[in-house]
Scaffold this motif. Structure first.
Motif, PDB file in Angstrom:
ATOM      1  N   ARG A  63      -3.080   1.452   0.767  1.00 45.81           N
ATOM      2  CA  ARG A  63      -3.790   0.953  -0.398  1.00 45.81           C
ATOM      3  C   ARG A  63      -5.226   1.438  -0.403  1.00 45.81           C
ATOM      4  O   ARG A  63      -5.906   1.439   0.614  1.00 45.81           O
ATOM      5  N   ILE A  64      -5.701   1.863  -1.570  1.00 48.40           N
ATOM      6  CA  ILE A  64      -7.122   2.091  -1.821  1.00 48.40           C
ATOM      7  C   ILE A  64      -7.434   1.382  -3.135  1.00 48.40           C
ATOM      8  O   ILE A  64      -6.961   1.795  -4.196  1.00 48.40           O
ATOM      9  N   LYS A  65      -8.188   0.316  -3.041  1.00 50.43           N
ATOM     10  CA  LYS A  65      -8.395  -0.561  -4.185  1.00 50.43           C
ATOM     11  C   LYS A  65      -9.844  -1.024  -4.240  1.00 50.43           C
ATOM     12  O   LYS A  65     -10.436  -1.320  -3.204  1.00 50.43           O
ATOM     13  N   TYR A  66     -10.394  -1.110  -5.472  1.00 55.60           N
ATOM     14  CA  TYR A  66     -11.786  -1.499  -5.637  1.00 55.60           C
ATOM     15  C   TYR A  66     -11.918  -2.488  -6.793  1.00 55.60           C
ATOM     16  O   TYR A  66     -11.327  -2.308  -7.858  1.00 55.60           O
ATOM     17  N   THR A  67     -12.686  -3.563  -6.572  1.00 59.90           N
ATOM     18  CA  THR A  67     -12.965  -4.552  -7.607  1.00 59.90           C
ATOM     19  C   THR A  67     -14.470  -4.633  -7.808  1.00 59.90           C
ATOM     20  O   THR A  67     -15.213  -4.900  -6.861  1.00 59.90           O
ATOM     21  N   ASP A  68     -14.930  -4.405  -9.058  1.00 62.29           N
ATOM     22  CA  ASP A  68     -16.371  -4.423  -9.295  1.00 62.29           C
ATOM     23  C   ASP A  68     -16.858  -5.845  -9.562  1.00 62.29           C
ATOM     24  O   ASP A  68     -16.086  -6.801  -9.562  1.00 62.29           O
ATOM     25  N   SER A  69     -18.167  -5.976  -9.799  1.00 63.94           N
ATOM     26  CA  SER A  69     -18.770  -7.293  -9.967  1.00 63.94           C
ATOM     27  C   SER A  69     -18.293  -8.019 -11.218  1.00 63.94           C
ATOM     28  O   SER A  69     -18.416  -9.231 -11.327  1.00 63.94           O
ATOM     29  N   GLN A  70     -17.741  -7.280 -12.198  1.00 66.81           N
ATOM     30  CA  GLN A  70     -17.199  -7.907 -13.405  1.00 66.81           C
ATOM     31  C   GLN A  70     -15.719  -8.247 -13.279  1.00 66.81           C
ATOM     32  O   GLN A  70     -15.106  -8.727 -14.226  1.00 66.81           O
ATOM     33  N   GLY A  71     -15.155  -7.967 -12.124  1.00 64.58           N
ATOM     34  CA  GLY A  71     -13.746  -8.283 -11.914  1.00 64.58           C
ATOM     35  C   GLY A  71     -12.794  -7.188 -12.327  1.00 64.58           C
ATOM     36  O   GLY A  71     -11.568  -7.371 -12.266  1.00 64.58           O
ATOM     37  N   ASN A  72     -13.298  -6.036 -12.734  1.00 61.65           N
ATOM     38  CA  ASN A  72     -12.432  -4.915 -13.093  1.00 61.65           C
ATOM     39  C   ASN A  72     -11.882  -4.258 -11.832  1.00 61.65           C
ATOM     40  O   ASN A  72     -12.619  -3.991 -10.887  1.00 61.65           O
ATOM     41  N   VAL A  73     -10.598  -4.002 -11.838  1.00 61.13           N
ATOM     42  CA  VAL A  73      -9.919  -3.475 -10.653  1.00 61.13           C
ATOM     43  C   VAL A  73      -9.596  -2.002 -10.836  1.00 61.13           C
ATOM     44  O   VAL A  73      -9.047  -1.599 -11.867  1.00 61.13           O
ATOM     45  N   THR A  74      -9.978  -1.207  -9.879  1.00 60.02           N
ATOM     46  CA  THR A  74      -9.608   0.203  -9.834  1.00 60.02           C
ATOM     47  C   THR A  74      -8.746   0.427  -8.604  1.00 60.02           C
ATOM     48  O   THR A  74      -9.144   0.095  -7.498  1.00 60.02           O
ATOM     49  N   GLN A  75      -7.570   0.990  -8.799  1.00 59.69           N
ATOM     50  CA  GLN A  75      -6.655   1.217  -7.683  1.00 59.69           C
ATOM     51  C   GLN A  75      -6.069   2.613  -7.777  1.00 59.69           C
ATOM     52  O   GLN A  75      -5.631   3.043  -8.855  1.00 59.69           O
ATOM     53  N   VAL A  76      -6.071   3.326  -6.674  1.00 59.28           N
ATOM     54  CA  VAL A  76      -5.476   4.663  -6.634  1.00 59.28           C
ATOM     55  C   VAL A  76      -3.980   4.532  -6.866  1.00 59.28           C
ATOM     56  O   VAL A  76      -3.321   3.642  -6.321  1.00 59.28           O
ATOM     57  N   ASP A  77      -3.432   5.412  -7.681  1.00 59.92           N
ATOM     58  CA  ASP A  77      -2.022   5.367  -8.038  1.00 59.92           C
ATOM     59  C   ASP A  77      -1.160   5.385  -6.782  1.00 59.92           C
ATOM     60  O   ASP A  77      -1.391   6.170  -5.861  1.00 59.92           O
ATOM     61  N   ASP A  78      -0.132   4.540  -6.765  1.00 58.53           N
ATOM     62  CA  ASP A  78       0.766   4.474  -5.616  1.00 58.53           C
ATOM     63  C   ASP A  78       1.454   5.809  -5.335  1.00 58.53           C
ATOM     64  O   ASP A  78       1.836   6.096  -4.197  1.00 58.53           O
ATOM     65  N   GLU A  79       1.603   6.614  -6.383  1.00 54.08           N
ATOM     66  CA  GLU A  79       2.255   7.908  -6.187  1.00 54.08           C
ATOM     67  C   GLU A  79       1.420   8.840  -5.319  1.00 54.08           C
ATOM     68  O   GLU A  79       1.936   9.794  -4.736  1.00 54.08           O
ATOM     69  N   LEU A  80       0.103   8.590  -5.263  1.00 55.52           N
ATOM     70  CA  LEU A  80      -0.770   9.417  -4.431  1.00 55.52           C
ATOM     71  C   LEU A  80      -0.802   8.956  -2.985  1.00 55.52           C
ATOM     72  O   LEU A  80      -1.294   9.651  -2.112  1.00 55.52           O
ATOM     73  N   MET A  81      -0.296   7.748  -2.742  1.00 53.90           N
ATOM     74  CA  MET A  81      -0.190   7.270  -1.375  1.00 53.90           C
ATOM     75  C   MET A  81       0.939   8.038  -0.685  1.00 53.90           C
ATOM     76  O   MET A  81       1.884   8.489  -1.325  1.00 53.90           O
ATOM     77  N   GLY A  82       0.857   8.180   0.606  1.00 53.52           N
ATOM     78  CA  GLY A  82       1.923   8.916   1.276  1.00 53.52           C
ATOM     79  C   GLY A  82       1.746   8.949   2.769  1.00 53.52           C
ATOM     80  O   GLY A  82       0.870   8.295   3.337  1.00 53.52           O
ATOM     81  N   THR A  83       2.597   9.726   3.420  1.00 53.94           N
ATOM     82  CA  THR A  83       2.601   9.856   4.869  1.00 53.94           C
ATOM     83  C   THR A  83       1.931  11.163   5.258  1.00 53.94           C
ATOM     84  O   THR A  83       2.281  12.228   4.740  1.00 53.94           O
ATOM     85  N   LEU A  84       0.959  11.068   6.147  1.00 51.91           N
ATOM     86  CA  LEU A  84       0.150  12.219   6.531  1.00 51.91           C
ATOM     87  C   LEU A  84       0.347  12.523   8.011  1.00 51.91           C
ATOM     88  O   LEU A  84      -0.033  11.726   8.862  1.00 51.91           O
ATOM     89  N   PRO A  85       0.965  13.647   8.354  1.00 53.51           N
ATOM     90  CA  PRO A  85       1.170  13.975   9.776  1.00 53.51           C
ATOM     91  C   PRO A  85      -0.124  14.414  10.442  1.00 53.51           C
ATOM     92  O   PRO A  85      -1.048  14.896   9.792  1.00 53.51           O
ATOM     93  N   ASN A  86      -0.175  14.244  11.729  1.00 52.42           N
ATOM     94  CA  ASN A  86      -1.323  14.662  12.534  1.00 52.42           C
ATOM     95  C   ASN A  86      -0.879  15.804  13.442  1.00 52.42           C
ATOM     96  O   ASN A  86      -0.367  15.558  14.533  1.00 52.42           O
TER      97      ASN A  86
END
Length: 304
Positions: A54-77
């Protein structure tokens, strides 16, 4: 930090994340609550896979910005973490972990040590360049617990908090900002091995929360899971087999002395004692010499 700048930060984070994430997001430490014995050195390597949750942000007015779940994923090292620990005292060691674009160091203090359980604190400092353009300096305070299920199997748990300072060079702009975050996480791992080698599969979770100053008082959630597999070796510690050999020699020597006690003074050599600071090669040499002396005494006894 306004909504536009945060959106730029999140976008840059995701764009840079996929090509260059190689160890910079690992939440793993690959260590139990037990310390390396005094004079010993532990060296290990580990590979991991990170799953962004999850990458999610809520501003002082309560507006929520969240990175689309489709951009989340598994990253190998693909590049391994390298780590070393040095035994300073019976319940104290120091460790260093090198990974792509970063370093972490900690000092571990073992508070409890029994046959079935160990408890330690391991405060540490770190610096990294996650995603290359962001700089993070951090202070960690982990609490480590280890449950010893047998001679070769352990379960270890870690709960830790992290305070981080982030130097943000916002992607696609010339703007630079500094924020401070608090993160909390937990690890679960297993250890299989002996005194001289080990294998440690481990899973960890980390979640950051933003909010230490006015310019970033809004809530931000940045969390991930990491799955890793570490292995390594311990040097400069007494060999387990040699310990058992010396113990058997001592028992036989003591029995020989008792048997000869009634017939006069004995010439049996004194028991061999292994010290924690002995070099393993010296211990083996002394054990071999004791074995030869014991064989001579037994020959004398049979010929008497």
């Amino acid at each position: 930090m306004n909504r536009t700048r945060v959106a730029l930060f999140l976008a840059g984070l995701m764009l840079l994340c996929m090509p260059v994430t190689t160890g910079c997001m690992s939440a793993l430490s690959y260590q139990t609550a037990d310390t390396v014995p005094k004079g010993g050195v532990e060296f290990g390597m580990a590979w991991s896979v990170t799953k962004l949750e999850r990458i999610k942000y809520t501003d002082s007015q309560g507006n929520v910005t969240q990175v689309d779940d489709e951009l989340m994923g598994t990253l190998p090292n693909p590049l391994p973490d390298l780590y070393m620990r040095f035994g300073l005292a019976d319940n104290l060691d120091i460790g260093f972990r090198l990974f792509f674009l970063g370093i972490h160091s900690d000092i571990k203090i073992r508070l409890v040590n029994t046959d079935i359980f160990s408890l330690s604190l391991a405060p540490g400092l770190g610096y990294s360049r996650p995603f290359i353009v962001f700089g993070e300096y951090s202070l960690d305070l982990p609490l480590l617990m280890t449950f010893k299920l047998g001679e070769h199997v352990k379960i270890y748990l870690t709960a830790h908090g992290r305070i981080s300072g982030w130097h943000l060079e916002l992607y696609g702009t010339e703007e630079v900002d500094d924020i401070h975050t608090f993160g909390a996480g937990a690890n679960l791992g297993f250890e299989f091995g002996t005194k001289t080698w080990f294998i440690r599969p481990e899973v960890g979770y980390m979640n950051y929360f933003v909010g230490f100053e006015d310019k970033c008082s809004e809530k931000m959630e940045f969390s991930w899971f990491t799955f890793g597999l570490g292995f390594g070796f311990v040097f400069g510690v007494e060999d387990e087999r040699q310990d058992n050999k010396i113990q058997k020699l001592e028992e036989r020597l003591e029995q020989l002395e008792k048997d000869q006690g009634s017939s006069g003074p004995t010439t049996a050599p004194p028991p061999v004692k292994a010290k924690s600071t002995d070099n393993p090669d010296d211990v083996r040499k002394r054990a071999d010499e004791a074995a030869k002396d014991l064989a001579k005494e037994e020959e004398k006894r049979e010929g008497a």
